[in-house]
Every structure is written in C-alpha cells, then in structure tokens.
Design a protein around this motif. Structure first.
Motif, short mmCIF file in Angstrom:
data_model
loop_
_atom_site.label_atom_id
_atom_site.label_comp_id
_atom_site.label_asym_id
_atom_site.label_seq_id
_atom_site.Cartn_x
_atom_site.Cartn_y
_atom_site.Cartn_z
N LEU A 13 0.74 -1.33 0.06
CA LEU A 13 -0.09 -0.10 0.05
C LEU A 13 0.97 1.21 -0.11
N PRO A 14 0.48 2.34 -0.48
CA PRO A 14 0.96 3.53 -0.40
C PRO A 14 1.12 4.14 0.99
N ARG A 15 2.21 4.58 1.30
CA ARG A 15 2.45 5.05 2.80
C ARG A 15 2.73 6.53 2.69
N ASP A 16 2.39 7.07 3.76
CA ASP A 16 2.94 8.63 4.17
C ASP A 16 3.98 8.61 4.85
N ALA A 21 -0.59 3.60 6.30
CA ALA A 21 -1.46 3.62 5.04
C ALA A 21 -2.51 4.20 5.23
N THR A 22 -2.70 5.55 5.26
CA THR A 22 -3.55 6.25 5.63
C THR A 22 -4.40 7.15 4.55
N SER A 23 -3.74 7.48 3.58
CA SER A 23 -4.09 8.17 2.55
C SER A 23 -5.41 8.01 1.89
N ALA A 26 -4.74 4.81 -0.31
CA ALA A 26 -4.46 3.60 0.36
C ALA A 26 -5.74 3.04 1.15
N THR A 27 -6.68 3.83 1.34
CA THR A 27 -7.86 3.43 2.05
C THR A 27 -9.10 3.04 0.87
N GLU A 191 -4.52 3.09 11.03
CA GLU A 191 -5.15 2.70 9.67
C GLU A 191 -6.45 2.33 9.48
#
Length: 282
Positions: A13-16, A21-23, A26-27, A191
């Motif tokens: 997943l894309p991560r900040d 992974a909360t973007s 990602a969600t 997350e």
C-alpha cells in the motif's frame, strides 16, 4: 525471528511519511482489497455466510461493514454478546450498528453461561474476584458461540483484531484470536480509523475506545504512549526492522520507549503464534 526483525507485510500500500497507510489512495485500495479477500475466503471454503461479533466499537463495526460489502446483508450474521449490566449500553450500540447495516443479529447474554461455568469448575480456594480470569473466560465463550453459529450455518468467523492489538498482546489467547481470518490484522489502529472514515462508519463509533484492552487500561495507557505514535513506532521497529536509535529519532520518542515497546511485543509473541512443539522450540 526476533520481534525487532523486519517483518514483510502482505499488503502493498502507498504510505505517508510516518510509514502508515492512511491516505485516500491507500484506504480506497483497502476498501477494494478486504471485501475481495473475504469473498475469496468464503468461496474457497464453500461457506454460505460470514459470522461477525459486534460490541459497538470501531473495529467490529468496520469488520461487519466490510463483510456486508463482501457477501451481502443476507449472508452475514452478527452476534451481540453482553455479559454484565455494564455491557448493556455497548450491546444497544452494537444492535444499532447491525440494524444500520441491515444484517440479522442475535443477542446472546453470557452471564448465565458464566454463572454455570463458575459453578461447574470452581473450587473452594479460588479467588472470588479474579477479573482477569473472568474476562478471559468471557472472550472464550464469545469465540465458542461464534463457532457454534458458524458450524450450524456453514459460516466462517471473521475476526476484527488490528495489528496494534496483536503486537502489544491485547487479545485473549483462544478468545478473540479464535477466528477463521484476521480481516484487519495487517492494519494498525490508525489505519483502521482512516479506513472506517472512508467506509462511512459514523464518527461517534470511530471515537469510541475499543472494548478489548488491558484490564487496567488500553494498550496506549499501559505503554504510556499515544495511539498514533505507538503505531508509527511499531511500523518502523517491527515491520521495517530499524534500530531503536533511528526509530526514536524518526518517531520523536526516547530510545528507552522504543526498547520498552519492542520488549513488550516480544513478551506477548506467544499470543500470535501456534503453540510450540519440542522440535520447533528454539
């Protein structure tokens, strides 16, 4: 493997910048992946339905919503299992979640079960107020009830533990770990909250403290660290295997805190793995 050794995660997943992974990207991906995971699991097992437990909290509400997305309302059964008078408010909240989702739910009061159990197995010299033993027993009763319903309805039991809970040892062994899948098991609590926001779990549910937790407080209370910092620390130290000094600098805590959390995770490792055998106990 040491708890501080890099642990590859199954979800790419894309991560900040915090590692979480909360973007929105990602969600959105999780909103697609997790129901598909449940659909595949159900099909592979030849199951007819999914069984979820509801306690009115964030994690179980999210798991139920994702189960509905996966197989539809008519193939999800929710269980609400209060044990004490103090559980009544949470039980009503859980029933409201089930009604909101449109799923069939059943209330299973556990106080009579606990009373009969204590009468059958109690001894004269046992502590009369062993809260830890009672809470663990109740969690195992919930597991047994969920599997009974799953067995008679050809269902699978969906767990709602997140990665934060599992790493810090919050679950009851053979209680809330006794499931057919850990749907949220790759996600830290931060997350999970972000995904719940994406899915549309009401804010009042997202803000509730989890029902499960250390008997003298939540994981963050016991470890004396706020929730998001704990998640960032665990991600850097456990998943990525970074050294304590680097993690402390990146997360903004002292090295002793990183070491203390990692040691806590190592102590509770037995809750996350199958029982050891002589040939594997190394």
């Amino acid at each position: 493997m040491s708890e501080a050794t890099a642990h590859p995660r199954g979800l790419d997943l894309p991560r900040d910048e915090t590692g979480l992974a909360t973007s929105a990207t990602a969600t959105r991906r999780l909103e697609e992946l997790l129901p598909e995971f449940l659909r595949s699991l159900t099909e592979d097992a030849g199951a007819d339905r999914l069984v979820v437990t509801l306690d009115g909290g964030l994690d179980t509400s999210l798991a139920a919503a994702l189960a509905v997305d996966a197989v539809g309302t008519d193939r999800v059964i929710a269980l609400v299992m209060p044990a004490r008078l103090s559980d009544e408010a949470s039980a009503r909240e859980a029933e409201a979640v089930a009604s909101m989702l449109g799923v069939d739910y059943r209330r299973v009061p556990l106080q009579p079960v606990l009373t009969a159990f204590q009468s059958a197995v109690g001894t004269a010299n046992e502590p009369a107020d062993d809260v830890h033993a009672v809470d663990n027993a109740l969690e195992r009763f919930r597991m047994a009830c969920a599997y009974y319903v799953a067995n008679v309805s050809n269902g699978l039991v969906v767990g709602a533990l997140d990665r934060t809970d599992r790493l810090v040892g919050t679950p009851t062994k053979y209680g809330d770990t006794g499931v057919d899948c850990h749907l949220l098991g790759d996600l830290y609590r931060t997350e999970v909250r972000a995904l719940a926001d994406r899915v549309g779990v009401p804010e009042e549910i997202r803000d509730r403290q989890p029902r499960r937790g250390f008997r003298s407080g939540t994981a963050t209370d016991r470890l004396d660290i706020d929730a998001e910092t704990l998640d960032r620390l665990l991600r850097r130290r456990i998943d990525e295997g970074r050294d304590a000094e680097t993690v402390a600098r990146e997360v903004g805590v002292d090295t002793e805190t990183v070491t203390r959390v990692a040691e806590w995770c190592a102590t509770t490792r037995h809750k996350r793995h199958q029982p050891p055998k002589p040939s594997t106990y190394v």
